[in-house]
Design a protein around this motif. Structure first.
Motif, PDB file in Angstrom:
ATOM      1  N   ALA A  52       0.817  -1.277   0.007  1.00  0.00           N
ATOM      2  CA  ALA A  52       0.024   0.053  -0.092  1.00  0.00           C
ATOM      3  C   ALA A  52       0.949   1.225   0.097  1.00  0.00           C
ATOM      4  N   LEU A  53       0.496   2.317  -0.825  1.00  0.00           N
ATOM      5  CA  LEU A  53       1.315   3.470  -0.894  1.00  0.00           C
ATOM      6  C   LEU A  53       0.450   4.481  -0.377  1.00  0.00           C
ATOM      7  N   GLN A  54       1.016   5.516   0.362  1.00  0.00           N
ATOM      8  CA  GLN A  54       0.497   6.605   1.192  1.00  0.00           C
ATOM      9  C   GLN A  54       1.109   7.901   0.479  1.00  0.00           C
ATOM     10  N   SER A  55       0.422   9.008   0.670  1.00  0.00           N
ATOM     11  CA  SER A  55       1.282  10.252   0.540  1.00  0.00           C
ATOM     12  C   SER A  55       2.610  10.669   1.018  1.00  0.00           C
ATOM     13  N   GLY A  56       3.549  10.913   0.647  1.00  0.00           N
ATOM     14  CA  GLY A  56       4.892  11.118   1.296  1.00  0.00           C
ATOM     15  C   GLY A  56       5.709   9.970   1.366  1.00  0.00           C
ATOM     16  N   ASP A  57       5.432   8.886   0.858  1.00  0.00           N
ATOM     17  CA  ASP A  57       6.164   7.798   0.389  1.00  0.00           C
ATOM     18  C   ASP A  57       7.234   7.994  -0.508  1.00  0.00           C
ATOM     19  N   THR A  58       8.439   6.867  -0.361  1.00  0.00           N
ATOM     20  CA  THR A  58       9.341   7.046  -1.554  1.00  0.00           C
ATOM     21  C   THR A  58       9.312   5.864  -2.353  1.00  0.00           C
ATOM     22  N   VAL A  59       9.214   5.961  -3.451  1.00  0.00           N
ATOM     23  CA  VAL A  59       9.009   4.632  -4.543  1.00  0.00           C
ATOM     24  C   VAL A  59      10.470   4.682  -5.621  1.00  0.00           C
ATOM     25  N   VAL A  60      10.486   3.385  -6.243  1.00  0.00           N
ATOM     26  CA  VAL A  60      11.683   3.412  -7.056  1.00  0.00           C
ATOM     27  C   VAL A  60      11.128   2.861  -8.507  1.00  0.00           C
ATOM     28  N   VAL A  61      11.574   3.464  -9.407  1.00  0.00           N
ATOM     29  CA  VAL A  61      11.050   3.142 -10.825  1.00  0.00           C
ATOM     30  C   VAL A  61      11.610   1.637 -11.287  1.00  0.00           C
ATOM     31  N   ILE A  62      10.789   0.671 -11.663  1.00  0.00           N
ATOM     32  CA  ILE A  62      11.536  -0.616 -11.897  1.00  0.00           C
ATOM     33  C   ILE A  62      11.722  -0.876 -13.374  1.00  0.00           C
ATOM     34  N   LYS A  63      11.475   0.098 -14.346  1.00  0.00           N
ATOM     35  CA  LYS A  63      11.643  -0.055 -15.753  1.00  0.00           C
ATOM     36  C   LYS A  63      12.113   1.286 -16.286  1.00  0.00           C
ATOM     37  N   ASP A  64      12.936   1.275 -17.380  1.00  0.00           N
ATOM     38  CA  ASP A  64      13.415   2.461 -18.108  1.00  0.00           C
ATOM     39  C   ASP A  64      11.822   3.251 -18.609  1.00  0.00           C
ATOM     40  N   LEU A  65      11.688   4.192 -18.411  1.00  0.00           N
ATOM     41  CA  LEU A  65      10.399   5.126 -18.980  1.00  0.00           C
ATOM     42  C   LEU A  65      10.724   6.369 -19.743  1.00  0.00           C
ATOM     43  N   LYS A  66       9.957   6.399 -20.947  1.00  0.00           N
ATOM     44  CA  LYS A  66      10.106   7.599 -21.666  1.00  0.00           C
ATOM     45  C   LYS A  66       9.152   8.707 -20.925  1.00  0.00           C
ATOM     46  N   VAL A  67       9.638  10.018 -21.016  1.00  0.00           N
ATOM     47  CA  VAL A  67       8.802  10.906 -20.381  1.00  0.00           C
ATOM     48  C   VAL A  67       8.315  11.939 -21.535  1.00  0.00           C
ATOM     49  N   LYS A  68       7.040  12.141 -21.554  1.00  0.00           N
ATOM     50  CA  LYS A  68       6.539  13.048 -22.714  1.00  0.00           C
ATOM     51  C   LYS A  68       7.162  14.308 -22.393  1.00  0.00           C
ATOM     52  N   GLY A  69       7.265  15.088 -23.355  1.00  0.00           N
ATOM     53  CA  GLY A  69       7.666  16.629 -23.175  1.00  0.00           C
ATOM     54  C   GLY A  69       9.211  16.629 -22.591  1.00  0.00           C
ATOM     55  N   SER A  70       9.859  15.600 -22.402  1.00  0.00           N
ATOM     56  CA  SER A  70      11.178  15.611 -21.978  1.00  0.00           C
ATOM     57  C   SER A  70      12.195  14.760 -23.000  1.00  0.00           C
ATOM     58  N   SER A  71      13.245  15.125 -23.045  1.00  0.00           N
ATOM     59  CA  SER A  71      14.241  14.165 -23.732  1.00  0.00           C
ATOM     60  C   SER A  71      15.125  13.226 -22.777  1.00  0.00           C
ATOM     61  N   ILE A  72      15.155  13.442 -21.398  1.00  0.00           N
ATOM     62  CA  ILE A  72      15.416  12.713 -20.610  1.00  0.00           C
ATOM     63  C   ILE A  72      14.458  11.628 -20.173  1.00  0.00           C
ATOM     64  N   PRO A  73      14.852  10.425 -20.225  1.00  0.00           N
ATOM     65  CA  PRO A  73      14.164   9.227 -19.753  1.00  0.00           C
ATOM     66  C   PRO A  73      14.221   9.001 -18.280  1.00  0.00           C
ATOM     67  N   LEU A  74      13.162   8.434 -17.661  1.00  0.00           N
ATOM     68  CA  LEU A  74      13.611   7.680 -16.083  1.00  0.00           C
ATOM     69  C   LEU A  74      14.003   6.610 -16.271  1.00  0.00           C
ATOM     70  N   LYS A  75      15.286   6.550 -15.642  1.00  0.00           N
ATOM     71  CA  LYS A  75      16.042   5.254 -15.768  1.00  0.00           C
ATOM     72  C   LYS A  75      15.549   4.389 -14.617  1.00  0.00           C
ATOM     73  N   GLN A  76      15.839   3.096 -14.958  1.00  0.00           N
ATOM     74  CA  GLN A  76      15.545   2.253 -13.669  1.00  0.00           C
ATOM     75  C   GLN A  76      16.253   2.461 -12.393  1.00  0.00           C
ATOM     76  N   GLY A  77      15.580   2.293 -11.255  1.00  0.00           N
ATOM     77  CA  GLY A  77      16.148   2.486 -10.156  1.00  0.00           C
ATOM     78  C   GLY A  77      16.141   4.081  -9.751  1.00  0.00           C
ATOM     79  N   THR A  78      15.380   4.946 -10.434  1.00  0.00           N
ATOM     80  CA  THR A  78      15.274   6.398  -9.936  1.00  0.00           C
ATOM     81  C   THR A  78      14.338   6.347  -8.929  1.00  0.00           C
ATOM     82  N   VAL A  79      14.582   7.292  -8.006  1.00  0.00           N
ATOM     83  CA  VAL A  79      14.019   7.492  -6.735  1.00  0.00           C
ATOM     84  C   VAL A  79      13.144   8.532  -6.764  1.00  0.00           C
ATOM     85  N   ILE A  80      11.698   8.570  -6.469  1.00  0.00           N
ATOM     86  CA  ILE A  80      10.933   9.395  -6.464  1.00  0.00           C
ATOM     87  C   ILE A  80      10.418   9.573  -4.990  1.00  0.00           C
ATOM     88  N   ARG A  81      10.953  10.788  -4.434  1.00  0.00           N
ATOM     89  CA  ARG A  81      10.485  10.921  -3.064  1.00  0.00           C
ATOM     90  C   ARG A  81       9.328  11.609  -2.849  1.00  0.00           C
TER      91      ARG A  81
END
Length: 113
Positions: A52-81
């Protein structure tokens, strides 16, 4: 008069029952006929592992993701705080990475840190 509700996704009234669910042919959204039993306040957002996730949690990206409107992809292992949950939506969260601000991510690509 029809007792079939309008589509909660697009608002169109061209819906029909199919088994134990309603279907909207305009946007292809399907929802259960017992939708009133589940309240929006009780929506639980879960990561890919079922935590279960709640507001304020920290998550990690599990797969390389293309980001719309950006030339920088989100790499696997990126931390979202300090994530924020989207009201009434159990599939998306909002957050910021170190390089990209204002991300909206699907929880199927995230795991709780």
């Amino acid at each position: 008069m029809s007792t079939i509700p309008a589509c909660p996704q697009c608002g169109m009234e061209n819906t029909y029952p199919d088994g134990e669910q309603y279907i909207c042919p305009d946007c292809a959204y399907e929802w259960p006929m017992v939708a009133d039993a589940v309240s929006d306040e009780e929506t639980i957002v879960r990561d890919v592992n079922g935590n279960a996730l709640q507001s304020g949690d920290t998550v990690v990206v599990i797969k390389d993701l293309k980001v719309k409107g950006s030339s920088i992809p989100l790499k696997q292992g990126t931390v979202i705080r300090n994530i924020r949950l989207v009201d009434g939506d159990a599939e998306h969260i909002e957050g910021h990475s170190d390089k990209i601000k204002g991300l909206v991510l699907k929880v199927c690509f995230l795991r709780k840190a």
